[in-house]
Design an enzyme around this catalytic site. Structure first.
Site, PDB file in Angstrom:
ATOM      1  N   GLU A 108      -0.975   1.917   2.191  1.00 36.47           N
ATOM      2  CA  GLU A 108      -0.511   2.592   3.463  1.00 36.47           C
ATOM      3  C   GLU A 108      -0.611   4.418   3.005  1.00 36.47           C
ATOM      4  OE1 GLU A 108       3.693   1.659   3.742  1.00 36.47           O
ATOM      5  OE2 GLU A 108       3.229  -0.367   4.156  1.00 36.47           O
ATOM      6  N   GLU A 143       0.474  -9.692   4.870  1.00 34.15           N
ATOM      7  CA  GLU A 143       1.867  -9.490   5.023  1.00 34.15           C
ATOM      8  C   GLU A 143       2.258 -10.228   6.235  1.00 34.15           C
ATOM      9  OE1 GLU A 143       3.766  -5.759   3.809  1.00 34.15           O
ATOM     10  OE2 GLU A 143       2.127  -5.428   2.159  1.00 34.15           O
TER      11      GLU A 143
HETATM   12  C1  XIL Z   1       9.343  -4.364   2.168  1.00 33.79           C
HETATM   13  C2  XIL Z   1      10.273  -5.331   1.489  1.00 33.79           C
HETATM   14  O1  XIL Z   1      10.172  -6.772   2.064  1.00 33.79           O
HETATM   15  C3  XIL Z   1      11.720  -5.149   1.438  1.00 33.79           C
HETATM   16  O2  XIL Z   1      12.570  -5.961   0.812  1.00 33.79           O
HETATM   17  C4  XIL Z   1      12.072  -3.588   1.010  1.00 33.79           C
HETATM   18  O3  XIL Z   1      13.278  -3.297   1.324  1.00 33.79           O
HETATM   19  C5  XIL Z   1      11.152  -2.698   1.679  1.00 33.79           C
HETATM   20  O4  XIL Z   1       9.767  -2.976   1.579  1.00 33.79           O
HETATM   21  N1  XIL Z   1       4.910  -3.048   3.991  1.00 33.79           N
HETATM   22  C6  XIL Z   1       4.521  -3.317   2.610  1.00 33.79           C
HETATM   23  C7  XIL Z   1       5.792  -3.997   1.610  1.00 33.79           C
HETATM   24  O5  XIL Z   1       3.696  -3.142   1.894  1.00 33.79           O
HETATM   25  O6  XIL Z   1       5.851  -3.648   0.340  1.00 33.79           O
HETATM   26  C8  XIL Z   1       7.087  -3.847   2.385  1.00 33.79           C
HETATM   27  O7  XIL Z   1       8.058  -4.786   1.724  1.00 33.79           O
HETATM   28  C9  XIL Z   1       7.044  -4.325   3.914  1.00 33.79           C
HETATM   29  C10 XIL Z   1       6.233  -3.315   4.509  1.00 33.79           C
END
Ligand code: XIL
Length: 365
Positions: free
Chosen positions: A160, A276
């Site tokens: 990101e 994701e």
């Molecule tokens: C999220 C997790 O799922 C949560 O448990 C945590 O509180 C915050 O992070 N993009 C990403 C992930 O790259 O690492 C994130 O994961 C969701 C969005």
């Protein structure tokens, strides 16, 4: 009770010249039982993120995870705040448990993530500055990626780094890393990761790359420019992860634009993974049937498009079951009903979204 003679019993399992075993086998070949099997038939990986706490506590979940998945992403357990809680203290306990779990059950493992603007521990925020940030970053990456050397299929080295709304001419996010090191932090991270684990594929990972809306169109362009400039500099990068946190009610999806973006990425000789995926259901009807149907439709529409790109090597959802999803907390529904963004329901039974993912794998070429 009528006693059936043995020979008749054996005859009973012959079905028109084929044995029951053959019939089951051909049935299975046509309709595999798991998402990983559907994916594997097309040379693809299917998997999911999961937390150490859930996989280690819930045996039924662990069993279903192994059945469905060929690849595992630790959801939070490899992030800075968990794995590097103090300046001179690394905690590999949860990551090691997951690596062992993956090895035992023949799952590949993803590494997530080495550089992110979130999950920065308090000590780092307090001690890092433009003078020492580079050596802190290098040491962290050498230690963490070095620890898991040879065990990781692909690392999300940088996560990101683009936020066009931050106003930088290249769309770079004004993250702490950017503020400490300027744009070079990205190249540095990839080079150190390549040194620490020469076997892992090294990915740049980001979200909001999916829809035909001004902000996401601009973000796709900025990500593409970033990837292009990294390749030009000779940065050791091998792939793009598209997070694909999708929205159930959103209709501004443009398959052609997404395909063009993926083709542009592929033309840089980069692999692509959906890293994701989930479909949040805030704004969709409460009714399960209607809600699940729309969520499934979004999965299928998106994956049918993405899987047309030959450089796509796998799909992961951000969680496997609605029982364990970050969206319960991060995107709760206004009516407070439990969210349903994932392929399995809270009892680990396949939902329509499961069928959609399976169909997309089955129809991909
Ligand atoms: C999220 C997790 O799922 C949560 O448990 C945590 O509180 C915050 O992070 N993009 C990403 C992930 O790259 O690492 C994130 O994961 C969701 C969005």
């Amino acid at each position: 009770m009528v006693k059936i003679p043995k020979v008749t019993r054996r005859k009973a399992i012959y079905l028109g010249g084929t044995t029951l075993a053959t019939t089951l086998l051909t049935g299975w070949l046509r309709h595999p039982k798991s998402l990983k099997a559907y994916a594997a038939r097309k040379g693809l990986l299917y998997g999911s993120a999961a937390a150490y706490s859930k996989l280690s506590e819930n045996q039924e979940f662990a069993r279903r995870f192994i059945e469905e998945c060929a690849i595992l992403t630790p959801e939070n357990d490899l992030k800075w705040h968990k794995i590097h809680p103090k300046p001179n203290d690394y905690d590999f306990s949860r990551g090691d448990w997951l690596a062992e779990f993956a090895k035992r059950h023949k799952l590949k493992m993803r590494g997530h993530t080495l550089v992110w603007h979130q999950s920065i521990p308090k000590w780092l925020k307090e001690t890092a500055n433009p003078q020492n940030a580079e050596s802190i970053l290098k040491e962290h990456i050498m230690t963490v990626a070095g620890h898991y050397q040879g065990l990781i299929h692909s690392w999300d080295v940088v996560n990101e780094a683009i936020e066009v709304r931050d106003g930088h001419p290249l769309g770079l996010r004004k993250s702490p890393w950017f503020q400490w090191l300027g744009k070079d932090y990205i190249d540095i991270a990839f080079r150190v990761a390549a040194e620490a684990d020469p076997h892992a594929l090294l990915f740049y990972n980001d979200y909001d790359l999916d829809y035909d809306i001004p902000h996401q169109n601009a973000k796709r362009e900025a990500v593409l420019n970033l990837l292009r400039s990294l390749k030009e500099q000779g940065t050791p990068i091998h792939g793009l992860g598209i997070q694909a946190h999708l929205s159930g009610p959103e209709t501004r999806f443009n398959a052609e634009k997404l395909k063009q973006f993926l083709a542009d990425v592929a033309s840089l000789d980069l692999k692509i993974m959906v890293t994701e995926m989930d479909v949040y259901d805030r704004g969709l009807p409460y009714d399960y049937e209607k809600r699940d149907r729309r969520i499934a439709e979004v999965y299928e529409m998106y994956l049918n498009t993405v899987l047309e790109e030959p450089n796509v090597i796998g799909v992961l959802t951000w969680g496997l079951s609605d029982r364990y999803t970050w969206l319960s907390k991060h995107r709760p529904r206004n009516d407070k009903a439990p969210v349903r963004p994932l392929p399995l329901d809270r009892e680990f039974k396949p939902k329509l979204a499961w069928e959609s993912i399976a169909n997309s794998f089955a129809s991909s070429t």
